[in-house]
Write a protein that holds these residues in place. Sequence first.
Motif, PDB file in Angstrom:
ATOM      1  N   GLY A  42      -2.475   9.206  -5.511  1.00  0.00           N
ATOM      2  CA  GLY A  42      -3.007  10.559  -5.635  1.00  0.00           C
ATOM      3  C   GLY A  42      -4.520  10.593  -5.739  1.00  0.00           C
ATOM      4  O   GLY A  42      -5.181  11.425  -5.111  1.00  0.00           O
ATOM      5  N   ALA A  43      -5.066   9.696  -6.549  1.00  0.00           N
ATOM      6  CA  ALA A  43      -6.525   9.663  -6.704  1.00  0.00           C
ATOM      7  C   ALA A  43      -7.191   9.276  -5.391  1.00  0.00           C
ATOM      8  O   ALA A  43      -8.182   9.895  -4.983  1.00  0.00           O
ATOM      9  CB  ALA A  43      -6.920   8.688  -7.809  1.00  0.00           C
ATOM     10  N   LEU A  44      -6.671   8.270  -4.718  1.00  0.00           N
ATOM     11  CA  LEU A  44      -7.251   7.847  -3.448  1.00  0.00           C
ATOM     12  C   LEU A  44      -7.119   8.951  -2.400  1.00  0.00           C
ATOM     13  O   LEU A  44      -8.083   9.275  -1.698  1.00  0.00           O
ATOM     14  CB  LEU A  44      -6.570   6.560  -2.967  1.00  0.00           C
ATOM     15  CG  LEU A  44      -7.142   5.895  -1.743  1.00  0.00           C
ATOM     16  CD1 LEU A  44      -8.614   5.544  -1.919  1.00  0.00           C
ATOM     17  CD2 LEU A  44      -6.348   4.628  -1.421  1.00  0.00           C
ATOM     18  N   ARG A  45      -5.970   9.575  -2.344  1.00  0.00           N
ATOM     19  CA  ARG A  45      -5.720  10.637  -1.361  1.00  0.00           C
ATOM     20  C   ARG A  45      -6.718  11.786  -1.511  1.00  0.00           C
ATOM     21  O   ARG A  45      -7.120  12.413  -0.534  1.00  0.00           O
ATOM     22  CB  ARG A  45      -4.286  11.150  -1.513  1.00  0.00           C
ATOM     23  CG  ARG A  45      -3.930  12.348  -0.641  1.00  0.00           C
ATOM     24  CD  ARG A  45      -3.945  11.975   0.821  1.00  0.00           C
ATOM     25  NE  ARG A  45      -3.647  13.079   1.693  1.00  0.00           N
ATOM     26  CZ  ARG A  45      -4.563  13.908   2.214  1.00  0.00           C
ATOM     27  NH1 ARG A  45      -5.847  13.763   1.921  1.00  0.00           N
ATOM     28  NH2 ARG A  45      -4.209  14.873   3.045  1.00  0.00           N
ATOM     29  N   SER A  46      -7.162  12.043  -2.735  1.00  0.00           N
ATOM     30  CA  SER A  46      -8.049  13.183  -2.986  1.00  0.00           C
ATOM     31  C   SER A  46      -9.413  13.054  -2.298  1.00  0.00           C
ATOM     32  O   SER A  46     -10.122  14.043  -2.150  1.00  0.00           O
ATOM     33  CB  SER A  46      -8.239  13.381  -4.490  1.00  0.00           C
ATOM     34  OG  SER A  46      -9.004  12.323  -5.060  1.00  0.00           O
ATOM     35  N   PHE A  47      -9.781  11.874  -1.849  1.00  0.00           N
ATOM     36  CA  PHE A  47     -11.059  11.681  -1.168  1.00  0.00           C
ATOM     37  C   PHE A  47     -10.985  12.009   0.332  1.00  0.00           C
ATOM     38  O   PHE A  47     -12.013  12.132   0.978  1.00  0.00           O
ATOM     39  CB  PHE A  47     -11.546  10.234  -1.327  1.00  0.00           C
ATOM     40  CG  PHE A  47     -12.083   9.941  -2.695  1.00  0.00           C
ATOM     41  CD1 PHE A  47     -13.426  10.164  -2.997  1.00  0.00           C
ATOM     42  CD2 PHE A  47     -11.247   9.470  -3.683  1.00  0.00           C
ATOM     43  CE1 PHE A  47     -13.925   9.901  -4.262  1.00  0.00           C
ATOM     44  CE2 PHE A  47     -11.736   9.195  -4.956  1.00  0.00           C
ATOM     45  CZ  PHE A  47     -13.075   9.416  -5.245  1.00  0.00           C
ATOM     46  N   PHE A  48      -9.784  12.154   0.881  1.00  0.00           N
ATOM     47  CA  PHE A  48      -9.644  12.292   2.327  1.00  0.00           C
ATOM     48  C   PHE A  48      -9.482  13.725   2.813  1.00  0.00           C
ATOM     49  O   PHE A  48      -9.605  13.980   4.018  1.00  0.00           O
ATOM     50  CB  PHE A  48      -8.486  11.421   2.826  1.00  0.00           C
ATOM     51  CG  PHE A  48      -8.623   9.976   2.437  1.00  0.00           C
ATOM     52  CD1 PHE A  48      -9.795   9.285   2.680  1.00  0.00           C
ATOM     53  CD2 PHE A  48      -7.591   9.313   1.807  1.00  0.00           C
ATOM     54  CE1 PHE A  48      -9.939   7.953   2.322  1.00  0.00           C
ATOM     55  CE2 PHE A  48      -7.721   7.979   1.450  1.00  0.00           C
ATOM     56  CZ  PHE A  48      -8.891   7.297   1.698  1.00  0.00           C
ATOM     57  N   GLY A  49      -9.226  14.653   1.906  1.00  0.00           N
ATOM     58  CA  GLY A  49      -9.137  16.059   2.287  1.00  0.00           C
ATOM     59  C   GLY A  49      -8.230  16.285   3.477  1.00  0.00           C
ATOM     60  O   GLY A  49      -7.130  15.759   3.555  1.00  0.00           O
ATOM     61  N   GLY A  67      -6.457  -5.627  15.301  1.00  0.00           N
ATOM     62  CA  GLY A  67      -5.321  -4.879  15.824  1.00  0.00           C
ATOM     63  C   GLY A  67      -4.055  -5.051  15.006  1.00  0.00           C
ATOM     64  O   GLY A  67      -3.032  -4.446  15.307  1.00  0.00           O
ATOM     65  N   GLU A  68      -4.114  -5.853  13.960  1.00  0.00           N
ATOM     66  CA  GLU A  68      -2.948  -6.060  13.102  1.00  0.00           C
ATOM     67  C   GLU A  68      -2.516  -4.765  12.419  1.00  0.00           C
ATOM     68  O   GLU A  68      -1.330  -4.507  12.244  1.00  0.00           O
ATOM     69  CB  GLU A  68      -3.266  -7.138  12.064  1.00  0.00           C
ATOM     70  CG  GLU A  68      -2.104  -7.504  11.184  1.00  0.00           C
ATOM     71  CD  GLU A  68      -2.459  -8.577  10.161  1.00  0.00           C
ATOM     72  OE1 GLU A  68      -1.679  -8.720   9.205  1.00  0.00           O
ATOM     73  OE2 GLU A  68      -3.497  -9.248  10.309  1.00  0.00           O
ATOM     74  N   VAL A  69      -3.502  -3.940  12.036  1.00  0.00           N
ATOM     75  CA  VAL A  69      -3.232  -2.626  11.453  1.00  0.00           C
ATOM     76  C   VAL A  69      -3.772  -1.582  12.420  1.00  0.00           C
ATOM     77  O   VAL A  69      -4.937  -1.643  12.818  1.00  0.00           O
ATOM     78  CB  VAL A  69      -3.905  -2.468  10.067  1.00  0.00           C
ATOM     79  CG1 VAL A  69      -3.770  -1.036   9.567  1.00  0.00           C
ATOM     80  CG2 VAL A  69      -3.321  -3.450   9.070  1.00  0.00           C
ATOM     81  N   SER A  70      -2.927  -0.640  12.799  1.00  0.00           N
ATOM     82  CA  SER A  70      -3.320   0.434  13.707  1.00  0.00           C
ATOM     83  C   SER A  70      -3.215   1.770  12.966  1.00  0.00           C
ATOM     84  O   SER A  70      -2.115   2.347  12.861  1.00  0.00           O
ATOM     85  CB  SER A  70      -2.411   0.437  14.934  1.00  0.00           C
ATOM     86  OG  SER A  70      -2.765   1.497  15.778  1.00  0.00           O
ATOM     87  N   ALA A  81      -0.183   3.273   0.952  1.00  0.00           N
ATOM     88  CA  ALA A  81       0.399   2.021   0.452  1.00  0.00           C
ATOM     89  C   ALA A  81      -0.403   0.822   0.936  1.00  0.00           C
ATOM     90  O   ALA A  81      -0.690  -0.099   0.155  1.00  0.00           O
ATOM     91  CB  ALA A  81       1.863   1.910   0.894  1.00  0.00           C
ATOM     92  N   LEU A  82      -0.802   0.825   2.200  1.00  0.00           N
ATOM     93  CA  LEU A  82      -1.618  -0.272   2.737  1.00  0.00           C
ATOM     94  C   LEU A  82      -2.971  -0.361   2.041  1.00  0.00           C
ATOM     95  O   LEU A  82      -3.426  -1.450   1.686  1.00  0.00           O
ATOM     96  CB  LEU A  82      -1.834  -0.090   4.240  1.00  0.00           C
ATOM     97  CG  LEU A  82      -0.801  -0.660   5.172  1.00  0.00           C
ATOM     98  CD1 LEU A  82      -1.079  -0.226   6.605  1.00  0.00           C
ATOM     99  CD2 LEU A  82      -0.767  -2.169   5.083  1.00  0.00           C
ATOM    100  N   MET A  83      -3.616   0.776   1.851  1.00  0.00           N
ATOM    101  CA  MET A  83      -4.942   0.774   1.234  1.00  0.00           C
ATOM    102  C   MET A  83      -4.883   0.388  -0.242  1.00  0.00           C
ATOM    103  O   MET A  83      -5.805  -0.274  -0.738  1.00  0.00           O
ATOM    104  CB  MET A  83      -5.624   2.124   1.426  1.00  0.00           C
ATOM    105  CG  MET A  83      -6.042   2.333   2.879  1.00  0.00           C
ATOM    106  SD  MET A  83      -7.024   3.810   3.137  1.00  0.00           S
ATOM    107  CE  MET A  83      -5.779   5.058   3.020  1.00  0.00           C
ATOM    108  N   LEU A  84      -3.826   0.773  -0.938  1.00  0.00           N
ATOM    109  CA  LEU A  84      -3.688   0.362  -2.335  1.00  0.00           C
ATOM    110  C   LEU A  84      -3.489  -1.146  -2.434  1.00  0.00           C
ATOM    111  O   LEU A  84      -4.002  -1.787  -3.352  1.00  0.00           O
ATOM    112  CB  LEU A  84      -2.533   1.101  -3.002  1.00  0.00           C
ATOM    113  CG  LEU A  84      -2.748   2.590  -3.244  1.00  0.00           C
ATOM    114  CD1 LEU A  84      -1.456   3.240  -3.718  1.00  0.00           C
ATOM    115  CD2 LEU A  84      -3.879   2.828  -4.233  1.00  0.00           C
ATOM    116  N   ALA A  85      -2.769  -1.710  -1.481  1.00  0.00           N
ATOM    117  CA  ALA A  85      -2.531  -3.154  -1.467  1.00  0.00           C
ATOM    118  C   ALA A  85      -3.754  -3.931  -0.989  1.00  0.00           C
ATOM    119  O   ALA A  85      -3.964  -5.072  -1.401  1.00  0.00           O
ATOM    120  CB  ALA A  85      -1.327  -3.476  -0.573  1.00  0.00           C
ATOM    121  N   GLU A  86      -4.548  -3.322  -0.109  1.00  0.00           N
ATOM    122  CA  GLU A  86      -5.708  -4.001   0.472  1.00  0.00           C
ATOM    123  C   GLU A  86      -6.887  -3.028   0.567  1.00  0.00           C
ATOM    124  O   GLU A  86      -7.115  -2.386   1.592  1.00  0.00           O
ATOM    125  CB  GLU A  86      -5.349  -4.531   1.867  1.00  0.00           C
ATOM    126  CG  GLU A  86      -6.407  -5.417   2.443  1.00  0.00           C
ATOM    127  CD  GLU A  86      -5.974  -6.058   3.753  1.00  0.00           C
ATOM    128  OE1 GLU A  86      -6.869  -6.531   4.464  1.00  0.00           O
ATOM    129  OE2 GLU A  86      -4.769  -6.081   4.061  1.00  0.00           O
TER     130      GLU A  86
END
Length: 150
Positions: A42-49, A67-70, A81-86
């Motif tokens: 939720g906190a991370l999502r709030s930056f993306f509007g 190209g591993e992550v698209s 989930a990806l950004m929280l992990a990495e």
Amino acid sequence: MSSVIFYEKPGCTGNARQKALLREAGHEVEARNLLVHPWTAGALRSFFGGRPVAEWFNTSAPRIKSGEVSPQTLDEAAALALMLAEPLLIRRPLIECDGRRECGFDAAIERWLAVAQPAGDREGCPRNGAHAAHEPHACPSPASPAAGAA
């Protein structure tokens, strides 16, 4: 002016340039390490509007460049989930000021924070492209001492 919370990758020359521009505009900048901050979805999502999911990502991240992550193929939940992990995948900087949260350092951010910016790439890593001949080494890895908590 204002107090700006600036989530960065310590040692990133692009983030250092952006912080300098904010200070030159009269802002007080409190830098925080984006890589070790205890993010929640939720906190991370709030930056993306209202930005599309693909714009949430750091296009210079190794897994994106390879190209591993698209990002274009991900939905909101998978992207978070990806950004929280990495956290290297998160578009930088994340900026918080006067109750508003944003990501990146583009012309809209410059207008919002009254930053005078010379023409050119505002977000790109200066170690890529034309600068590579002068600075051939990558930024410090997240495990290096330069990447410690801010």
